[in-house]
Design a protein around this motif. Structure first.
Motif, PDB file in Angstrom:
ATOM      1  N   MET A 257       0.885  -0.866   0.434  1.00  0.00           N
ATOM      2  CA  MET A 257       0.398  -0.226   0.206  1.00  0.00           C
ATOM      3  C   MET A 257       0.875   1.599   0.161  1.00  0.00           C
ATOM      4  SD  MET A 257      -3.227   0.737   2.769  1.00  0.00           S
ATOM      5  CE  MET A 257      -4.577   1.924   2.770  1.00  0.00           C
ATOM      6  N   ALA A 258       0.593   2.079  -1.097  1.00  0.00           N
ATOM      7  CA  ALA A 258       1.545   3.586  -1.087  1.00  0.00           C
ATOM      8  C   ALA A 258       1.242   4.429  -0.442  1.00  0.00           C
ATOM      9  CB  ALA A 258       1.142   4.748  -2.318  1.00  0.00           C
ATOM     10  N   GLY A 259       2.176   4.759   0.542  1.00  0.00           N
ATOM     11  CA  GLY A 259       2.020   6.216   1.750  1.00  0.00           C
ATOM     12  C   GLY A 259       1.493   7.218   1.328  1.00  0.00           C
ATOM     13  N   TRP A 260       1.091   8.518   1.900  1.00  0.00           N
ATOM     14  CA  TRP A 260       1.324   9.193   2.357  1.00  0.00           C
ATOM     15  C   TRP A 260       1.692  10.172   1.186  1.00  0.00           C
ATOM     16  CZ3 TRP A 260      -3.566  10.920   2.220  1.00  0.00           C
ATOM     17  CH2 TRP A 260      -4.821  11.193   3.120  1.00  0.00           C
ATOM     18  N   ARG A 261       1.678  11.140   0.035  1.00  0.00           N
ATOM     19  CA  ARG A 261       2.835  11.788  -1.261  1.00  0.00           C
ATOM     20  C   ARG A 261       3.271  13.145  -0.115  1.00  0.00           C
ATOM     21  NH1 ARG A 261       2.894  17.038  -3.073  1.00  0.00           N
ATOM     22  NH2 ARG A 261       0.930  17.087  -2.410  1.00  0.00           N
ATOM     23  N   GLN A 262       4.967  13.222  -0.005  1.00  0.00           N
ATOM     24  CA  GLN A 262       5.842  14.525   0.447  1.00  0.00           C
ATOM     25  C   GLN A 262       5.498  14.980  -0.627  1.00  0.00           C
ATOM     26  OE1 GLN A 262       6.687  14.087   3.992  1.00  0.00           O
ATOM     27  NE2 GLN A 262       5.351  12.230   3.867  1.00  0.00           N
ATOM     28  N   ALA A 263       5.157  16.618   0.317  1.00  0.00           N
ATOM     29  CA  ALA A 263       5.226  17.828  -0.117  1.00  0.00           C
ATOM     30  C   ALA A 263       6.791  17.993  -1.066  1.00  0.00           C
ATOM     31  CB  ALA A 263       4.370  18.680   0.137  1.00  0.00           C
ATOM     32  N   VAL A 264       7.302  18.681  -1.856  1.00  0.00           N
ATOM     33  CA  VAL A 264       8.363  19.212  -1.827  1.00  0.00           C
ATOM     34  C   VAL A 264       8.035  20.943  -2.047  1.00  0.00           C
ATOM     35  CG1 VAL A 264      10.113  19.403  -4.436  1.00  0.00           C
ATOM     36  CG2 VAL A 264       7.911  17.331  -4.023  1.00  0.00           C
ATOM     37  N   GLU A 265       9.749  21.078  -1.089  1.00  0.00           N
ATOM     38  CA  GLU A 265       9.952  22.325  -1.162  1.00  0.00           C
ATOM     39  C   GLU A 265      10.229  23.023  -1.801  1.00  0.00           C
ATOM     40  OE1 GLU A 265      11.924  24.417   3.016  1.00  0.00           O
ATOM     41  OE2 GLU A 265      11.187  22.415   3.197  1.00  0.00           O
ATOM     42  N   LEU A 266       9.765  24.488  -2.108  1.00  0.00           N
ATOM     43  CA  LEU A 266      10.402  24.950  -2.952  1.00  0.00           C
ATOM     44  C   LEU A 266      11.028  26.642  -1.796  1.00  0.00           C
ATOM     45  CD1 LEU A 266       7.678  25.490  -5.674  1.00  0.00           C
ATOM     46  CD2 LEU A 266      10.017  24.097  -6.097  1.00  0.00           C
ATOM     47  N   ALA A 267      11.847  25.861  -2.182  1.00  0.00           N
ATOM     48  CA  ALA A 267      12.909  27.415  -1.723  1.00  0.00           C
ATOM     49  C   ALA A 267      13.333  28.312  -1.980  1.00  0.00           C
ATOM     50  CB  ALA A 267      14.506  26.684  -1.119  1.00  0.00           C
ATOM     51  N   MET A 268      13.016  29.680  -1.787  1.00  0.00           N
ATOM     52  CA  MET A 268      12.830  30.648  -3.463  1.00  0.00           C
ATOM     53  C   MET A 268      13.643  31.931  -2.119  1.00  0.00           C
ATOM     54  SD  MET A 268      10.167  30.739  -5.917  1.00  0.00           S
ATOM     55  CE  MET A 268       9.532  28.971  -6.234  1.00  0.00           C
ATOM     56  N   THR A 269      14.175  32.994  -2.671  1.00  0.00           N
ATOM     57  CA  THR A 269      14.452  34.242  -2.398  1.00  0.00           C
ATOM     58  C   THR A 269      13.553  34.875  -2.752  1.00  0.00           C
ATOM     59  OG1 THR A 269      15.922  35.008  -3.667  1.00  0.00           O
ATOM     60  CG2 THR A 269      17.355  33.467  -2.474  1.00  0.00           C
ATOM     61  N   ASP A 270      13.317  36.326  -2.051  1.00  0.00           N
ATOM     62  CA  ASP A 270      12.061  37.180  -2.895  1.00  0.00           C
ATOM     63  C   ASP A 270      12.529  37.834  -4.251  1.00  0.00           C
ATOM     64  OD1 ASP A 270      11.067  36.730  -0.197  1.00  0.00           O
ATOM     65  OD2 ASP A 270      12.315  39.149   0.693  1.00  0.00           O
ATOM     66  N   ASP A 271      13.844  37.579  -4.177  1.00  0.00           N
ATOM     67  CA  ASP A 271      14.700  38.269  -6.187  1.00  0.00           C
ATOM     68  C   ASP A 271      14.130  37.021  -6.387  1.00  0.00           C
ATOM     69  OD1 ASP A 271      16.095  40.264  -5.065  1.00  0.00           O
ATOM     70  OD2 ASP A 271      17.095  39.594  -4.631  1.00  0.00           O
ATOM     71  N   GLU A 272      14.405  36.214  -6.435  1.00  0.00           N
ATOM     72  CA  GLU A 272      13.812  35.187  -7.464  1.00  0.00           C
ATOM     73  C   GLU A 272      12.243  35.241  -8.063  1.00  0.00           C
ATOM     74  OE1 GLU A 272      17.064  31.790  -6.667  1.00  0.00           O
ATOM     75  OE2 GLU A 272      15.296  31.242  -5.183  1.00  0.00           O
ATOM     76  N   ILE A 273      11.740  35.107  -6.781  1.00  0.00           N
ATOM     77  CA  ILE A 273      10.148  35.338  -6.956  1.00  0.00           C
ATOM     78  C   ILE A 273       9.500  36.559  -7.881  1.00  0.00           C
ATOM     79  CG2 ILE A 273       7.733  35.702  -5.269  1.00  0.00           C
ATOM     80  CD1 ILE A 273       9.611  33.791  -3.131  1.00  0.00           C
ATOM     81  N   GLU A 274      11.178  38.110  -7.383  1.00  0.00           N
ATOM     82  CA  GLU A 274      10.411  38.996  -8.414  1.00  0.00           C
ATOM     83  C   GLU A 274      10.453  38.118 -10.166  1.00  0.00           C
ATOM     84  OE1 GLU A 274      12.380  42.567  -7.030  1.00  0.00           O
ATOM     85  OE2 GLU A 274      11.337  42.240  -4.755  1.00  0.00           O
ATOM     86  N   THR A 275      11.475  38.299  -9.965  1.00  0.00           N
ATOM     87  CA  THR A 275      12.495  37.785 -11.157  1.00  0.00           C
ATOM     88  C   THR A 275      11.047  36.695 -11.897  1.00  0.00           C
ATOM     89  OG1 THR A 275      14.318  37.955 -10.780  1.00  0.00           O
ATOM     90  CG2 THR A 275      14.276  36.384 -12.278  1.00  0.00           C
ATOM     91  N   LEU A 276      10.351  35.460 -11.267  1.00  0.00           N
ATOM     92  CA  LEU A 276       9.382  34.759 -11.325  1.00  0.00           C
ATOM     93  C   LEU A 276       8.279  35.278 -11.735  1.00  0.00           C
ATOM     94  CD1 LEU A 276      10.599  30.993  -9.510  1.00  0.00           C
ATOM     95  CD2 LEU A 276      10.421  32.166 -11.939  1.00  0.00           C
ATOM     96  N   THR A 277       8.107  36.307 -11.191  1.00  0.00           N
ATOM     97  CA  THR A 277       6.709  37.320 -11.248  1.00  0.00           C
ATOM     98  C   THR A 277       7.091  37.793 -12.424  1.00  0.00           C
ATOM     99  OG1 THR A 277       6.184  36.471  -9.279  1.00  0.00           O
ATOM    100  CG2 THR A 277       4.910  38.642 -10.439  1.00  0.00           C
ATOM    101  N   ALA A 278       7.681  38.345 -12.909  1.00  0.00           N
ATOM    102  CA  ALA A 278       8.096  39.404 -13.932  1.00  0.00           C
ATOM    103  C   ALA A 278       7.121  38.563 -14.928  1.00  0.00           C
ATOM    104  CB  ALA A 278       9.349  39.817 -13.807  1.00  0.00           C
ATOM    105  N   LEU A 279       8.643  37.170 -15.580  1.00  0.00           N
ATOM    106  CA  LEU A 279       8.074  36.453 -16.384  1.00  0.00           C
ATOM    107  C   LEU A 279       6.931  35.963 -16.279  1.00  0.00           C
ATOM    108  CD1 LEU A 279      11.433  33.950 -15.648  1.00  0.00           C
ATOM    109  CD2 LEU A 279      11.401  35.448 -17.484  1.00  0.00           C
ATOM    110  N   SER A 280       6.458  35.994 -15.654  1.00  0.00           N
ATOM    111  CA  SER A 280       4.432  35.484 -16.216  1.00  0.00           C
ATOM    112  C   SER A 280       4.518  36.184 -16.117  1.00  0.00           C
ATOM    113  CB  SER A 280       4.615  34.668 -14.114  1.00  0.00           C
ATOM    114  OG  SER A 280       4.113  35.361 -13.249  1.00  0.00           O
ATOM    115  N   ARG A 281       4.400  37.572 -16.413  1.00  0.00           N
ATOM    116  CA  ARG A 281       3.395  38.261 -17.258  1.00  0.00           C
ATOM    117  C   ARG A 281       3.882  38.713 -18.505  1.00  0.00           C
ATOM    118  NH1 ARG A 281       4.142  41.868 -12.245  1.00  0.00           N
ATOM    119  NH2 ARG A 281       2.718  40.648 -10.838  1.00  0.00           N
ATOM    120  N   SER A 282       5.169  38.107 -19.012  1.00  0.00           N
ATOM    121  CA  SER A 282       5.999  38.604 -19.788  1.00  0.00           C
ATOM    122  C   SER A 282       5.381  38.140 -21.054  1.00  0.00           C
ATOM    123  CB  SER A 282       6.911  37.738 -20.411  1.00  0.00           C
ATOM    124  OG  SER A 282       7.933  37.661 -21.193  1.00  0.00           O
ATOM    125  N   ARG A 283       5.082  38.605 -22.119  1.00  0.00           N
ATOM    126  CA  ARG A 283       4.390  38.372 -23.543  1.00  0.00           C
ATOM    127  C   ARG A 283       5.535  38.218 -24.333  1.00  0.00           C
ATOM    128  NH1 ARG A 283      -0.971  39.374 -23.654  1.00  0.00           N
ATOM    129  NH2 ARG A 283      -0.575  39.613 -26.448  1.00  0.00           N
TER     130      ARG A 283
END
Length: 68
Positions: free
Chosen positions: A1-27
Motif C-alpha cells: 500500500m502506498a503511503g502519503w505523498r510528501q510535499a516538495v519544498e520550494l526554497a526561493m529568495t525574494d529576488d527569485e520570486i520577483e524574477t519569476l513573477t515578472a517572467l509569468s507576465r512576459s509576453r
C-alpha cells in the motif's frame, strides 16, 4: 500500500520570486517557459500537484515534473 505523498519544498529568495513573477507576465518569453513559471508560483502558494493542475488547466503529472 502506498503511503502519503510528501510535499516538495520550494526554497526561493525574494529576488527569485520577483524574477519569476515578472517572467509569468512576459509576453515575449516562450509560452512553455511562462507556463512552467506559473506552475512554480502556484505550487508555492498551494503545494498540491492536483490543485495547481486544475487551476492552470494542466495535468497533475506535468506539474509534478516541473516542480521536481
Amino acid at each position: 500500500m502506498a503511503g502519503w505523498r510528501q510535499a516538495v519544498e520550494l526554497a526561493m529568495t525574494d529576488d527569485e520570486i520577483e524574477t519569476l513573477t515578472a517572467l509569468s507576465r512576459s509576453r515575449t518569453e516562450p509560452a512553455r517557459r511562462v507556463s512552467r513559471v506559473a506552475m512554480l508560483l502556484a505550487y508555492r502558494e498551494n503545494p498540491s500537484f492536483f490543485a495547481v493542475g486544475q487551476r492552470l488547466g494542466a495535468h497533475h503529472q506535468t506539474v509534478q515534473r516541473c516542480v521536481e
